[in-house]
Design an enzyme around this catalytic site. Structure first.
Site, mmCIF file in Angstrom:
data_model
loop_
_atom_site.group_PDB
_atom_site.id
_atom_site.type_symbol
_atom_site.label_atom_id
_atom_site.label_comp_id
_atom_site.label_asym_id
_atom_site.label_seq_id
_atom_site.Cartn_x
_atom_site.Cartn_y
_atom_site.Cartn_z
ATOM 1 N N GLU A 53 0.823 -1.208 0.000
ATOM 2 C CA GLU A 53 0.000 0.000 0.000
ATOM 3 C C GLU A 53 0.860 1.261 0.000
ATOM 4 O OE1 GLU A 53 -3.070 0.391 -0.566
ATOM 5 O OE2 GLU A 53 -3.612 -1.716 -0.551
ATOM 6 N N GLN A 61 0.709 6.952 -5.329
ATOM 7 C CA GLN A 61 1.199 7.761 -6.445
ATOM 8 C C GLN A 61 2.003 6.949 -7.462
ATOM 9 O OE1 GLN A 61 0.260 10.998 -6.518
ATOM 10 N NE2 GLN A 61 -0.746 10.748 -4.553
ATOM 11 N N THR A 62 1.839 5.619 -7.477
ATOM 12 C CA THR A 62 2.640 4.773 -8.360
ATOM 13 C C THR A 62 1.767 3.689 -8.987
ATOM 14 O OG1 THR A 62 4.466 5.097 -6.787
ATOM 15 C CG2 THR A 62 4.796 3.463 -8.517
ATOM 16 N N TYR A 93 9.046 9.949 -3.997
ATOM 17 C CA TYR A 93 8.452 10.200 -2.682
ATOM 18 C C TYR A 93 9.214 9.390 -1.606
ATOM 19 C CZ TYR A 93 4.692 12.058 -5.562
ATOM 20 O OH TYR A 93 3.971 12.768 -6.495
ATOM 21 N N TYR A 122 -6.180 6.124 5.013
ATOM 22 C CA TYR A 122 -6.363 5.176 3.913
ATOM 23 C C TYR A 122 -5.608 3.874 4.169
ATOM 24 C CZ TYR A 122 -5.634 2.864 -0.518
ATOM 25 O OH TYR A 122 -5.554 1.906 -1.492
ATOM 26 N N ASP A 136 -9.517 6.345 -1.147
ATOM 27 C CA ASP A 136 -8.546 7.082 -1.950
ATOM 28 C C ASP A 136 -9.229 7.606 -3.203
ATOM 29 O OD1 ASP A 136 -8.913 4.844 -3.515
ATOM 30 O OD2 ASP A 136 -6.780 4.409 -3.770
#
Length: 383
Positions: A57, A62-63, A102, A140, A158
Protein backbone atom coordinates in the site's frame (compact mmCIF):
# COMPACT_ATOMS: atom_id res chain seq x y z
CA UNK A 1 -12.73 -8.58 -23.24
CA UNK A 2 -14.00 -5.09 -22.54
CA UNK A 3 -17.70 -4.59 -23.14
CA UNK A 4 -18.74 -8.23 -22.92
CA UNK A 5 -21.10 -9.44 -20.21
CA UNK A 6 -19.07 -11.91 -18.15
CA UNK A 7 -21.35 -13.27 -15.42
CA UNK A 8 -25.03 -13.78 -14.73
CA UNK A 9 -24.61 -11.40 -11.83
CA UNK A 10 -23.39 -8.54 -14.01
CA UNK A 11 -26.11 -9.25 -16.59
CA UNK A 12 -28.80 -9.16 -13.92
CA UNK A 13 -30.67 -5.97 -14.87
CA UNK A 14 -33.07 -6.05 -11.95
CA UNK A 15 -33.49 -2.39 -10.88
CA UNK A 16 -31.94 -1.70 -7.50
CA UNK A 17 -32.32 1.65 -5.75
CA UNK A 18 -31.25 2.94 -2.34
CA UNK A 19 -34.91 2.89 -1.27
CA UNK A 20 -34.88 -0.91 -1.51
CA UNK A 21 -34.25 -2.31 2.01
CA UNK A 22 -32.05 -4.97 0.38
CA UNK A 23 -30.05 -2.39 -1.61
CA UNK A 24 -26.83 -2.55 0.41
CA UNK A 25 -26.77 -6.32 0.63
CA UNK A 26 -27.33 -6.62 -3.13
CA UNK A 27 -24.54 -4.12 -3.76
CA UNK A 28 -22.21 -6.08 -1.48
CA UNK A 29 -23.06 -9.37 -3.18
CA UNK A 30 -22.53 -7.96 -6.67
CA UNK A 31 -19.18 -6.45 -5.75
CA UNK A 32 -17.88 -9.57 -4.04
CA UNK A 33 -18.92 -11.92 -6.85
CA UNK A 34 -17.43 -9.59 -9.45
CA UNK A 35 -14.17 -9.39 -7.50
CA UNK A 36 -13.91 -13.17 -7.17
CA UNK A 37 -14.29 -13.53 -10.93
CA UNK A 38 -12.18 -10.64 -12.21
CA UNK A 39 -9.57 -9.42 -9.73
CA UNK A 40 -5.91 -9.25 -10.74
CA UNK A 41 -3.48 -11.73 -9.25
CA UNK A 42 -0.89 -9.58 -7.47
CA UNK A 43 1.98 -10.73 -5.24
CA UNK A 44 0.72 -8.91 -2.15
CA UNK A 45 -2.69 -10.58 -2.48
CA UNK A 46 -1.32 -14.08 -1.96
CA UNK A 47 -2.01 -13.85 1.75
CA UNK A 48 -3.35 -11.44 4.37
CA UNK A 49 -0.04 -10.84 6.13
CA UNK A 50 -0.23 -7.22 7.37
CA UNK A 51 3.46 -6.65 6.62
CA UNK A 52 2.92 -7.55 2.97
CA UNK A 53 -0.23 -5.44 2.67
CA UNK A 54 1.46 -2.49 4.39
CA UNK A 55 4.52 -2.47 2.13
CA UNK A 56 2.39 -2.78 -1.00
CA UNK A 57 0.00 0.00 0.00
CA UNK A 58 2.86 2.41 0.72
CA UNK A 59 4.55 1.58 -2.58
CA UNK A 60 1.29 1.98 -4.51
CA UNK A 61 0.80 5.56 -3.35
CA UNK A 62 1.20 7.76 -6.45
CA UNK A 63 2.64 4.77 -8.36
CA UNK A 64 1.20 2.40 -10.98
CA UNK A 65 0.68 -1.26 -10.06
CA UNK A 66 2.82 -2.47 -12.98
CA UNK A 67 5.74 -0.38 -11.77
CA UNK A 68 5.40 -1.55 -8.16
CA UNK A 69 5.48 -5.32 -8.69
CA UNK A 70 9.24 -5.56 -9.30
CA UNK A 71 10.05 -3.16 -6.48
CA UNK A 72 7.82 -5.08 -4.09
CA UNK A 73 9.43 -8.43 -4.87
CA UNK A 74 12.99 -7.05 -4.55
CA UNK A 75 12.05 -5.29 -1.32
CA UNK A 76 10.66 -8.49 0.17
CA UNK A 77 13.81 -10.38 -0.72
CA UNK A 78 15.92 -7.75 1.04
CA UNK A 79 13.60 -7.11 4.00
CA UNK A 80 11.34 -10.13 4.46
CA UNK A 81 9.92 -9.08 7.82
CA UNK A 82 9.53 -6.23 10.29
CA UNK A 83 12.81 -6.92 12.07
CA UNK A 84 14.79 -6.88 8.84
CA UNK A 85 13.23 -3.56 7.85
CA UNK A 86 13.77 -1.99 11.28
CA UNK A 87 17.46 -2.96 11.05
CA UNK A 88 17.88 -1.88 7.42
CA UNK A 89 20.92 0.07 6.30
CA UNK A 90 19.69 3.48 5.14
CA UNK A 91 21.76 3.52 1.94
CA UNK A 92 20.51 0.06 0.94
CA UNK A 93 16.92 1.05 1.73
CA UNK A 94 17.17 4.16 -0.43
CA UNK A 95 18.84 2.22 -3.23
CA UNK A 96 16.01 -0.33 -3.29
CA UNK A 97 13.50 2.54 -3.40
CA UNK A 98 15.38 4.34 -6.17
CA UNK A 99 12.99 5.32 -8.96
CA UNK A 100 9.78 4.99 -6.93
CA UNK A 101 9.95 8.62 -5.79
CA UNK A 102 8.45 10.20 -2.68
CA UNK A 103 11.40 8.88 -0.67
CA UNK A 104 9.95 9.86 2.69
CA UNK A 105 7.71 6.83 2.24
CA UNK A 106 10.75 4.56 2.57
CA UNK A 107 12.11 6.45 5.57
CA UNK A 108 8.76 6.22 7.30
CA UNK A 109 8.60 2.47 6.60
CA UNK A 110 11.80 1.93 8.56
CA UNK A 111 10.67 4.33 11.28
CA UNK A 112 7.32 2.53 11.63
CA UNK A 113 9.04 -0.87 11.65
CA UNK A 114 11.17 0.36 14.54
CA UNK A 115 8.03 1.55 16.33
CA UNK A 116 6.40 -1.86 15.85
CA UNK A 117 9.48 -3.52 17.31
CA UNK A 118 9.66 -1.18 20.28
CA UNK A 119 5.97 -0.58 21.04
CA UNK A 120 4.34 -3.83 19.92
CA UNK A 121 7.08 -6.39 20.48
CA UNK A 122 7.69 -6.82 16.75
CA UNK A 123 4.10 -7.94 16.08
CA UNK A 124 2.06 -5.85 13.65
CA UNK A 125 -0.76 -4.11 15.58
CA UNK A 126 -4.31 -5.26 14.82
CA UNK A 127 -6.58 -2.29 15.53
CA UNK A 128 -7.22 0.62 13.21
CA UNK A 129 -6.20 3.14 15.89
CA UNK A 130 -2.90 1.40 16.64
CA UNK A 131 -2.06 1.04 12.96
CA UNK A 132 -2.92 4.70 12.36
CA UNK A 133 -0.48 5.70 15.13
CA UNK A 134 2.52 4.40 13.13
CA UNK A 135 4.76 6.81 11.22
CA UNK A 136 3.79 7.36 7.62
CA UNK A 137 0.40 5.65 7.91
CA UNK A 138 -2.72 7.69 7.27
CA UNK A 139 -6.41 6.87 7.34
CA UNK A 140 -6.36 5.18 3.91
CA UNK A 141 -3.48 2.79 4.64
CA UNK A 142 -4.70 2.05 8.18
CA UNK A 143 -8.16 1.29 6.81
CA UNK A 144 -6.77 -1.00 4.13
CA UNK A 145 -4.59 -3.00 6.54
CA UNK A 146 -7.23 -3.25 9.28
CA UNK A 147 -9.96 -4.44 6.89
CA UNK A 148 -7.92 -6.70 4.59
CA UNK A 149 -5.88 -8.36 7.32
CA UNK A 150 -8.14 -8.25 10.37
CA UNK A 151 -11.69 -7.91 9.03
CA UNK A 152 -12.32 -4.50 10.60
CA UNK A 153 -15.14 -2.30 9.20
CA UNK A 154 -12.61 0.32 8.09
CA UNK A 155 -12.78 1.35 4.41
CA UNK A 156 -9.74 2.69 2.59
CA UNK A 157 -10.84 5.86 0.82
CA UNK A 158 -8.55 7.08 -1.95
CA UNK A 159 -9.02 8.66 -5.38
CA UNK A 160 -10.17 5.40 -6.94
CA UNK A 161 -12.82 4.84 -4.29
CA UNK A 162 -13.99 8.46 -4.36
CA UNK A 163 -14.38 8.30 -8.13
CA UNK A 164 -16.46 5.10 -8.01
CA UNK A 165 -18.57 6.39 -5.13
CA UNK A 166 -19.25 9.79 -6.70
CA UNK A 167 -20.38 8.21 -10.00
CA UNK A 168 -22.41 5.47 -8.31
CA UNK A 169 -24.42 7.93 -6.20
CA UNK A 170 -24.18 11.00 -8.42
CA UNK A 171 -22.40 12.83 -5.61
CA UNK A 172 -21.14 16.23 -6.79
CA UNK A 173 -19.22 17.05 -3.60
CA UNK A 174 -15.62 18.08 -4.26
CA UNK A 175 -13.47 15.03 -3.54
CA UNK A 176 -10.46 17.18 -2.64
CA UNK A 177 -12.22 18.38 0.51
CA UNK A 178 -11.60 16.54 3.76
CA UNK A 179 -15.29 16.86 4.57
CA UNK A 180 -16.15 14.84 1.44
CA UNK A 181 -13.60 12.14 2.23
CA UNK A 182 -14.96 11.91 5.78
CA UNK A 183 -18.56 11.66 4.56
CA UNK A 184 -17.69 8.89 2.08
CA UNK A 185 -15.74 7.03 4.73
CA UNK A 186 -18.68 7.17 7.14
CA UNK A 187 -21.08 5.95 4.43
CA UNK A 188 -18.78 3.03 3.63
CA UNK A 189 -18.36 2.15 7.30
CA UNK A 190 -22.15 1.76 7.43
CA UNK A 191 -21.91 -0.53 4.39
CA UNK A 192 -19.03 -2.55 5.88
CA UNK A 193 -21.02 -3.10 9.05
CA UNK A 194 -23.54 -4.98 6.92
CA UNK A 195 -20.77 -7.29 5.69
CA UNK A 196 -19.63 -10.42 7.41
CA UNK A 197 -16.21 -10.07 9.01
CA UNK A 198 -14.53 -12.23 6.37
CA UNK A 199 -16.07 -10.10 3.58
CA UNK A 200 -14.73 -6.74 4.72
CA UNK A 201 -11.21 -7.12 3.40
CA UNK A 202 -12.50 -8.18 0.02
CA UNK A 203 -14.87 -5.21 0.01
CA UNK A 204 -11.89 -2.91 0.41
CA UNK A 205 -10.16 -4.60 -2.51
CA UNK A 206 -13.39 -4.53 -4.54
CA UNK A 207 -13.57 -0.74 -4.41
CA UNK A 208 -9.86 -0.42 -5.20
CA UNK A 209 -10.06 -2.87 -8.11
CA UNK A 210 -13.20 -1.37 -9.57
CA UNK A 211 -11.63 2.10 -9.60
CA UNK A 212 -8.35 0.85 -11.05
CA UNK A 213 -9.67 -1.39 -13.84
CA UNK A 214 -13.28 -0.43 -14.68
CA UNK A 215 -14.27 2.99 -13.33
CA UNK A 216 -10.90 4.33 -14.45
CA UNK A 217 -9.33 7.78 -14.24
CA UNK A 218 -8.19 9.74 -17.31
CA UNK A 219 -10.70 8.28 -19.69
CA UNK A 220 -14.24 6.94 -20.04
CA UNK A 221 -15.21 4.14 -17.65
CA UNK A 222 -15.84 0.60 -18.94
CA UNK A 223 -19.45 0.59 -17.79
CA UNK A 224 -20.33 -2.65 -19.59
CA UNK A 225 -17.91 -4.46 -17.29
CA UNK A 226 -19.21 -2.91 -14.07
CA UNK A 227 -21.20 -5.02 -11.60
CA UNK A 228 -22.98 -1.87 -10.40
CA UNK A 229 -23.96 -0.50 -13.79
CA UNK A 230 -27.71 -0.82 -13.08
CA UNK A 231 -27.32 1.08 -9.81
CA UNK A 232 -25.03 3.85 -11.07
CA UNK A 233 -26.59 7.31 -11.18
CA UNK A 234 -23.90 8.72 -13.47
CA UNK A 235 -24.36 5.92 -16.01
CA UNK A 236 -28.15 6.13 -15.89
CA UNK A 237 -28.02 9.87 -16.58
CA UNK A 238 -25.09 9.74 -19.02
CA UNK A 239 -23.00 12.03 -16.84
CA UNK A 240 -19.98 9.81 -16.10
CA UNK A 241 -17.63 12.54 -17.29
CA UNK A 242 -18.94 14.99 -14.68
CA UNK A 243 -17.67 12.93 -11.78
CA UNK A 244 -15.73 13.18 -9.65
CA UNK A 245 -15.77 16.92 -9.01
CA UNK A 246 -12.26 18.24 -8.33
CA UNK A 247 -10.91 21.55 -7.04
CA UNK A 248 -9.16 23.76 -9.56
CA UNK A 249 -5.47 22.86 -9.68
CA UNK A 250 -2.91 25.47 -8.71
CA UNK A 251 -0.05 26.14 -11.08
CA UNK A 252 3.21 24.47 -10.12
CA UNK A 253 6.19 26.58 -9.19
CA UNK A 254 8.76 26.53 -12.00
CA UNK A 255 12.49 26.54 -11.21
CA UNK A 256 15.31 26.82 -13.72
CA UNK A 257 18.45 24.91 -12.69
CA UNK A 258 21.92 24.33 -14.07
CA UNK A 259 23.26 20.83 -13.45
CA UNK A 260 26.95 19.92 -13.61
CA UNK A 261 27.78 16.38 -14.73
CA UNK A 262 31.44 16.46 -13.73
CA UNK A 263 33.57 13.62 -15.12
CA UNK A 264 37.18 12.76 -14.40
CA UNK A 265 39.57 9.93 -15.28
CA UNK A 266 41.01 8.42 -18.44
CA UNK A 267 40.71 4.63 -18.21
CA UNK A 268 37.99 4.49 -15.54
CA UNK A 269 35.68 7.47 -15.59
CA UNK A 270 34.35 8.81 -12.31
CA UNK A 271 31.39 11.12 -11.76
CA UNK A 272 30.77 13.64 -8.98
CA UNK A 273 27.68 13.46 -6.77
CA UNK A 274 26.47 15.51 -3.83
CA UNK A 275 24.42 14.22 -0.89
CA UNK A 276 21.31 16.31 -0.34
CA UNK A 277 20.37 17.47 3.18
CA UNK A 278 18.41 15.12 5.43
CA UNK A 279 15.33 17.34 5.29
CA UNK A 280 13.36 18.83 2.42
CA UNK A 281 12.86 17.78 -1.19
CA UNK A 282 14.72 14.55 -2.09
CA UNK A 283 16.18 14.47 1.41
CA UNK A 284 19.24 12.30 1.91
CA UNK A 285 19.59 11.26 -1.76
CA UNK A 286 22.53 11.71 -4.12
CA UNK A 287 22.32 14.31 -6.85
CA UNK A 288 24.51 15.93 -9.44
CA UNK A 289 25.71 19.35 -8.22
CA UNK A 290 23.24 21.99 -9.34
CA UNK A 291 22.29 25.60 -8.74
CA UNK A 292 19.28 27.76 -9.54
CA UNK A 293 19.27 29.61 -12.85
CA UNK A 294 20.40 28.64 -16.34
CA UNK A 295 24.04 29.02 -17.36
CA UNK A 296 25.48 28.44 -20.81
CA UNK A 297 28.02 25.66 -21.31
CA UNK A 298 30.80 28.25 -21.48
CA UNK A 299 29.70 29.77 -18.17
CA UNK A 300 29.35 26.33 -16.57
CA UNK A 301 32.88 25.35 -17.64
CA UNK A 302 34.31 28.59 -16.20
CA UNK A 303 32.47 27.89 -12.94
CA UNK A 304 33.96 24.37 -12.81
CA UNK A 305 37.44 25.83 -13.30
CA UNK A 306 36.78 28.28 -10.47
CA UNK A 307 35.94 25.28 -8.28
CA UNK A 308 39.28 23.61 -9.10
CA UNK A 309 38.61 21.38 -12.11
CA UNK A 310 41.84 22.59 -13.82
CA UNK A 311 41.26 23.33 -17.49
CA UNK A 312 37.83 21.74 -17.68
CA UNK A 313 36.46 21.14 -21.15
CA UNK A 314 32.91 20.73 -22.43
CA UNK A 315 31.49 17.47 -23.74
CA UNK A 316 27.75 17.97 -24.28
CA UNK A 317 24.60 19.59 -22.89
CA UNK A 318 21.18 18.07 -22.27
CA UNK A 319 17.98 19.95 -21.37
CA UNK A 320 15.50 18.04 -19.24
CA UNK A 321 12.32 18.90 -17.33
CA UNK A 322 11.25 16.94 -14.25
CA UNK A 323 7.84 17.49 -12.67
CA UNK A 324 7.31 16.99 -8.95
CA UNK A 325 3.85 17.28 -7.38
CA UNK A 326 4.35 20.94 -6.46
CA UNK A 327 7.37 22.17 -8.42
CA UNK A 328 8.78 21.79 -11.93
CA UNK A 329 12.52 21.72 -12.53
CA UNK A 330 13.62 22.91 -15.96
CA UNK A 331 17.21 21.76 -16.04
CA UNK A 332 20.12 22.46 -18.34
CA UNK A 333 22.68 19.71 -17.69
CA UNK A 334 26.26 20.32 -18.83
CA UNK A 335 28.58 17.32 -19.12
CA UNK A 336 32.08 18.58 -18.35
CA UNK A 337 35.43 16.75 -18.38
CA UNK A 338 37.63 17.70 -15.43
CA UNK A 339 41.41 17.24 -15.09
CA UNK A 340 41.12 17.17 -11.31
CA UNK A 341 38.44 15.92 -8.96
CA UNK A 342 36.69 18.71 -7.06
CA UNK A 343 36.18 17.93 -3.38
CA UNK A 344 34.05 20.85 -2.26
CA UNK A 345 31.93 23.64 -3.77
CA UNK A 346 31.07 26.58 -1.53
CA UNK A 347 27.58 27.07 -2.98
CA UNK A 348 26.76 23.35 -2.85
CA UNK A 349 28.89 21.45 -0.35
CA UNK A 350 31.01 18.31 -0.35
CA UNK A 351 31.27 16.14 -3.46
CA UNK A 352 31.96 12.42 -3.67
CA UNK A 353 33.29 10.76 -6.80
CA UNK A 354 31.91 7.42 -7.95
CA UNK A 355 32.74 5.08 -10.77
CA UNK A 356 29.55 4.76 -12.77
CA UNK A 357 29.06 1.08 -11.98
CA UNK A 358 29.82 1.78 -8.30
CA UNK A 359 27.07 4.39 -8.18
CA UNK A 360 24.63 1.90 -9.64
CA UNK A 361 25.31 -0.46 -6.75
CA UNK A 362 25.45 1.91 -3.79
CA UNK A 363 24.23 5.49 -4.30
CA UNK A 364 20.49 6.18 -4.68
CA UNK A 365 19.88 8.88 -7.30
CA UNK A 366 16.29 10.17 -7.71
CA UNK A 367 14.36 10.04 -10.98
CA UNK A 368 14.95 13.74 -11.59
CA UNK A 369 18.59 12.94 -12.42
CA UNK A 370 18.29 9.40 -13.82
CA UNK A 371 18.29 10.45 -17.52
CA UNK A 372 21.77 11.90 -17.08
CA UNK A 373 23.02 8.70 -15.47
CA UNK A 374 21.45 6.58 -18.19
CA UNK A 375 23.21 8.63 -20.83
CA UNK A 376 26.54 8.16 -19.04
CA UNK A 377 26.04 4.39 -18.97
CA UNK A 378 25.26 4.32 -22.67
CA UNK A 379 28.14 6.59 -23.62
CA UNK A 380 30.83 5.31 -21.23
CA UNK A 381 34.10 5.07 -23.08
CA UNK A 382 33.16 7.83 -25.57
CA UNK A 383 34.10 10.89 -23.52
Amino acid sequence: MKGECKTNLICDDTPVTPADPKYDRKLIRRLLEWYEAHHRELPWRRDRDPYHVWISEIMLQQTRVAAVIGYYERFMQAFPDIEALASADDERLMKLWEGLGYYNRARNLKKAATEIRERFGGVFPKTYEEILSLSGIGAYTAGAIASICFGAPTPAVDGNVLRVYSRLYGDSSCIDLESTKKAVRLALISLYNKCRTEERGKMTQCWMELGATVCVPNGPPFCADCPLVRQCVAHRTGTEDRYPVRAEKKNRKVEERTVWILLCGDTSCRVALHLRPKKGLLAGLWEFPNLEGHLSMEEAVRRADDWGAESARPWMSLPYTHVFSHVEWRMEAHFIICNKEIDYIDEIGELKWFQIEEQEMSAAVPSAFRPFLNLLKNEEGHF
